[in-house]
Design an enzyme around this catalytic site. Structure first.
Site, short mmCIF file in Angstrom:
data_model
loop_
_atom_site.label_atom_id
_atom_site.label_comp_id
_atom_site.label_asym_id
_atom_site.label_seq_id
_atom_site.Cartn_x
_atom_site.Cartn_y
_atom_site.Cartn_z
N GLU A 113 0.86 -1.18 0.00
CA GLU A 113 0.00 0.00 0.00
C GLU A 113 0.90 1.23 0.00
O GLU A 113 1.43 1.62 1.04
CB GLU A 113 -0.93 0.00 1.22
CG GLU A 113 -1.92 -1.14 1.21
CD GLU A 113 -2.87 -1.12 2.39
OE1 GLU A 113 -2.63 -0.38 3.37
OE2 GLU A 113 -3.86 -1.86 2.33
N HIS B 152 0.02 4.03 2.55
CA HIS B 152 -0.23 3.75 3.97
C HIS B 152 1.01 4.07 4.82
O HIS B 152 1.82 3.19 5.11
CB HIS B 152 -0.62 2.28 4.14
CG HIS B 152 -1.27 2.01 5.45
ND1 HIS B 152 -2.34 1.18 5.56
CD2 HIS B 152 -1.01 2.46 6.70
CE1 HIS B 152 -2.71 1.11 6.83
NE2 HIS B 152 -1.91 1.88 7.53
#
Length: 70
Positions: A33, A36
């Site tokens: 991700e 993130h």
């Protein structure tokens, strides 16, 4: 993007760490991700870079084990 490259290069200077880096899905248990980031603090980022290959999960696992044994 240009902003993503800047963030990847500079996030740790401000205390942010990429939680789920590419290629570490087996270690983190999550897909990569790129967005993130987690605030862990500048000192923790320095520690992570110096001793844990800049992988947040390695540092978190170490700290968890260390707390259990103290």
């Amino acid at each position: 993007t240009k902003a993503g490259i800047w963030l990847d290069t500079n996030a740790s200077r401000f205390g942010f760490s990429l939680s789920f880096p590419k290629g570490y899905e087996e270690i983190t248990g999550y897909r990569w991700e790129c967005w993130h980031y987690r605030y862990i603090g500048v000192e923790a980022c320095v520690l992570q870079e110096k001793y844990f290959q800049n992988i947040q999960q390695y540092m978190l696992e170490f700290l968890h084990l260390w707390k259990q044994n103290t």
